[in-house]
Design a protein around this motif. Structure first.
Motif, PDB file in Angstrom:
ATOM      1  N   VAL A 113       1.020  -1.216  -0.048  1.00 37.81           N
ATOM      2  CA  VAL A 113      -0.143   0.103   0.068  1.00 37.81           C
ATOM      3  C   VAL A 113       0.917   1.350  -0.077  1.00 37.81           C
ATOM      4  O   VAL A 113       0.212   2.520  -0.060  1.00 37.81           O
ATOM      5  CB  VAL A 113      -1.132  -0.088   1.159  1.00 37.81           C
ATOM      6  CG1 VAL A 113      -1.994  -0.988   1.004  1.00 37.81           C
ATOM      7  CG2 VAL A 113      -0.355   0.105   2.352  1.00 37.81           C
ATOM      8  N   VAL A 114       2.093   1.105   0.164  1.00 32.97           N
ATOM      9  CA  VAL A 114       3.008   2.232   0.223  1.00 32.97           C
ATOM     10  C   VAL A 114       3.805   2.638  -1.004  1.00 32.97           C
ATOM     11  O   VAL A 114       4.112   1.763  -1.642  1.00 32.97           O
ATOM     12  CB  VAL A 114       4.163   1.994   1.269  1.00 32.97           C
ATOM     13  CG1 VAL A 114       5.285   3.245   1.777  1.00 32.97           C
ATOM     14  CG2 VAL A 114       3.243   1.642   2.690  1.00 32.97           C
ATOM     15  N   THR A 115       3.726   3.851  -1.266  1.00 28.90           N
ATOM     16  CA  THR A 115       4.390   4.618  -2.583  1.00 28.90           C
ATOM     17  C   THR A 115       5.587   5.219  -2.204  1.00 28.90           C
ATOM     18  O   THR A 115       6.653   5.112  -3.141  1.00 28.90           O
ATOM     19  CB  THR A 115       3.557   5.332  -3.401  1.00 28.90           C
ATOM     20  OG1 THR A 115       3.129   6.488  -2.475  1.00 28.90           O
ATOM     21  CG2 THR A 115       2.275   4.495  -3.826  1.00 28.90           C
ATOM     22  N   SER A 116       5.713   6.085  -1.181  1.00 25.30           N
ATOM     23  CA  SER A 116       6.774   6.772  -0.909  1.00 25.30           C
ATOM     24  C   SER A 116       7.040   6.997   0.671  1.00 25.30           C
ATOM     25  O   SER A 116       6.034   6.664   1.466  1.00 25.30           O
ATOM     26  CB  SER A 116       6.787   7.917  -1.701  1.00 25.30           C
ATOM     27  OG  SER A 116       5.750   8.795  -1.330  1.00 25.30           O
ATOM     28  N   PHE A 117       8.008   7.534   1.189  1.00 20.72           N
ATOM     29  CA  PHE A 117       8.123   7.967   2.376  1.00 20.72           C
ATOM     30  C   PHE A 117       8.906   9.102   2.668  1.00 20.72           C
ATOM     31  O   PHE A 117       9.637   9.593   1.643  1.00 20.72           O
ATOM     32  CB  PHE A 117       8.812   6.794   3.302  1.00 20.72           C
ATOM     33  CG  PHE A 117      10.390   6.633   3.019  1.00 20.72           C
ATOM     34  CD1 PHE A 117      11.256   7.380   3.784  1.00 20.72           C
ATOM     35  CD2 PHE A 117      10.807   6.226   1.981  1.00 20.72           C
ATOM     36  CE1 PHE A 117      12.669   7.175   3.584  1.00 20.72           C
ATOM     37  CE2 PHE A 117      12.150   6.028   1.603  1.00 20.72           C
ATOM     38  CZ  PHE A 117      13.028   6.698   2.615  1.00 20.72           C
ATOM     39  N   THR A 118       8.813  10.044   3.838  1.00 24.66           N
ATOM     40  CA  THR A 118       9.727  11.090   4.379  1.00 24.66           C
ATOM     41  C   THR A 118      10.146  11.000   5.815  1.00 24.66           C
ATOM     42  O   THR A 118       9.285  10.240   6.262  1.00 24.66           O
ATOM     43  CB  THR A 118       8.786  12.416   4.045  1.00 24.66           C
ATOM     44  OG1 THR A 118       7.740  12.427   4.815  1.00 24.66           O
ATOM     45  CG2 THR A 118       8.507  12.720   2.468  1.00 24.66           C
ATOM     46  N   ILE A 119      11.047  11.564   6.159  1.00 29.12           N
ATOM     47  CA  ILE A 119      11.277  11.445   7.393  1.00 29.12           C
ATOM     48  C   ILE A 119      11.170  12.993   8.093  1.00 29.12           C
ATOM     49  O   ILE A 119      11.531  13.839   7.377  1.00 29.12           O
ATOM     50  CB  ILE A 119      12.946  11.055   7.641  1.00 29.12           C
ATOM     51  CG1 ILE A 119      13.481   9.861   6.852  1.00 29.12           C
ATOM     52  CG2 ILE A 119      13.627  11.231   8.959  1.00 29.12           C
ATOM     53  CD1 ILE A 119      13.000   8.597   7.413  1.00 29.12           C
ATOM     54  N   GLN A 120      10.738  12.823   9.269  1.00 27.73           N
ATOM     55  CA  GLN A 120      10.248  14.024   9.975  1.00 27.73           C
ATOM     56  C   GLN A 120      11.115  14.177  11.045  1.00 27.73           C
ATOM     57  O   GLN A 120      11.276  13.120  11.876  1.00 27.73           O
ATOM     58  CB  GLN A 120       8.783  13.837  10.387  1.00 27.73           C
ATOM     59  CG  GLN A 120       8.440  14.811  11.465  1.00 27.73           C
ATOM     60  CD  GLN A 120       6.869  14.796  11.910  1.00 27.73           C
ATOM     61  OE1 GLN A 120       6.095  14.767  11.139  1.00 27.73           O
ATOM     62  NE2 GLN A 120       6.717  14.577  13.135  1.00 27.73           N
TER      63      GLN A 120
END
Length: 113
Positions: free
Chosen positions: A48-55
């Protein structure tokens, strides 16, 4: 009398200018940030995941987190990668790219045309 009015007028203009500049500067620093307020340890399926970012907690956000973007456009907040191994594995699989399925031609040769 004339110099007093001129001085009052200049002071008033200066105060109005200062107030308007102050409000512009304050408005720019109060920009709303889209931050994760909490994280969940619930595993997120890779499909279900397409991308990510780090906060990080260096800027406007208060906690470090990993923000996963789903195919439906949802943002899911997970712990920082160093805190959970499943988060690190999911990030690695996203960075590796999509997995190609093997072709279904089991042992059959394709004819050249």
């Amino acid at each position: 009398m004339m110099s007093f009015n001129l001085m009052t007028l200049c002071t008033g203009v200066l105060l109005i200018l200062s107030a308007s500049l102050w409000s512009c500067a304050t408005a720019q620093s109060d920009v709303a940030s889209d931050c994760c307020l909490t994280t969940s340890d619930r595993h997120i399926p890779q499909r279900v995941v397409t991308s990510f970012t780090i906060q990080t907690n260096n800027g406007a956000c208060r906690i470090p987190a990993t923000v996963f973007l789903t195919k439906k456009g949802l943002k899911l907040c997970a712990p920082f990668p160093s805190e959970n191994s499943w988060v690190s594995k999911l990030i690695d699989s996203i960075l590796a790219g999509p997995v190609r399925k093997p072709s279904k031609h089991r042992g059959k040769k394709q004819r050249k045309q």
